[in-house]
Design an enzyme around this catalytic site. Structure first.
Site: not given
Length: 201
Positions: A9, A81
């Site tokens: 990201h 994550e």
């Protein structure tokens, strides 16, 4: 072979603030992070993705939407994550003095050490991420192309695993915010890295 473009990201404020560990904390992109996602969009001009997948965390899903210009991004919890436990929201300089032994154990044996004392082991991360990539390799026919947007920790651990590296070497792989990685994967799990942390394609 399935062609998989893999992104980390764009920048978050915690990335900018001395690289604090974001983990599962759902924080948005900065203006710079939005700009990075737009740069990837420009790099992807003329490319058609058969599907776009993303971690459900905002920083990843927003990057996926901007970079691909696709609204129906598939969010998959297996791409979230690493759970960094008590390390989240802190830099290494802040959390290592709190429990240096824990950090040393993670550095040496992440496959069996819970990150931050209460998070995930690297082996647990690999199991869920490998399951995701195996499932999309089964789903998409040879020659298709997909975009996957996820996170620094899981991307590097997965690549280290597929490259046959010891998991404690995962930080030797660099993946900057919104830089492009490309690999191929077949139904048998054969992996070939073609591009890593690139500023263009």
């Amino acid at each position: 072979m399935l062609n998989i473009y893999l992104l980390r990201h764009g920048e978050t404020q915690w990335n900018a603030d001395g690289n604090k560990y974001c983990g599962r904390t759902d924080i948005p992109l900065t203006e710079k992070g939005l700009g990075q996602a737009n740069q990837v969009y420009e790099q992807f001009q003329g490319m058609e993705f058969n599907q776009v997948y993303s971690s459900p965390l905002l920083r990843a899903s927003k990057t996926a939407q901007i970079a691909s210009s696709v609204n129906d991004v598939i969010l998959d919890d297996r791409l979230i994550e690493v759970d960094f436990g008590n390390w989240e929201g802190k830099t290494k300089e802040e959390f290592i003095p709190e429990n240096e032994t824990l950090w040393q154990n993670w550095e040496r044996h992440p496959e069996t050490t819970k990150a931050g004392g209460s998070g995930e082991t690297a082996r647990e991360v690999i199991e869920r991420v490998d399951d995701f990539f195996s499932s999309i390799a089964q789903k998409h026919p040879d020659g298709e192309t997909v975009l996957v947007v996820a996170h620094n920790g899981i991307n590097r651990l997965y690549m280290a695993h597929k490259l046959g590296m010891p998991l404690n070497a995962y930080r030797k792989i660099v993946q900057e915010n919104s830089r492009i990685t490309l690999f191929t994967l077949d139904e048998a799990g054969n992996f070939q890295l073609k591009l890593l942390n690139s500023r263009g394609i």
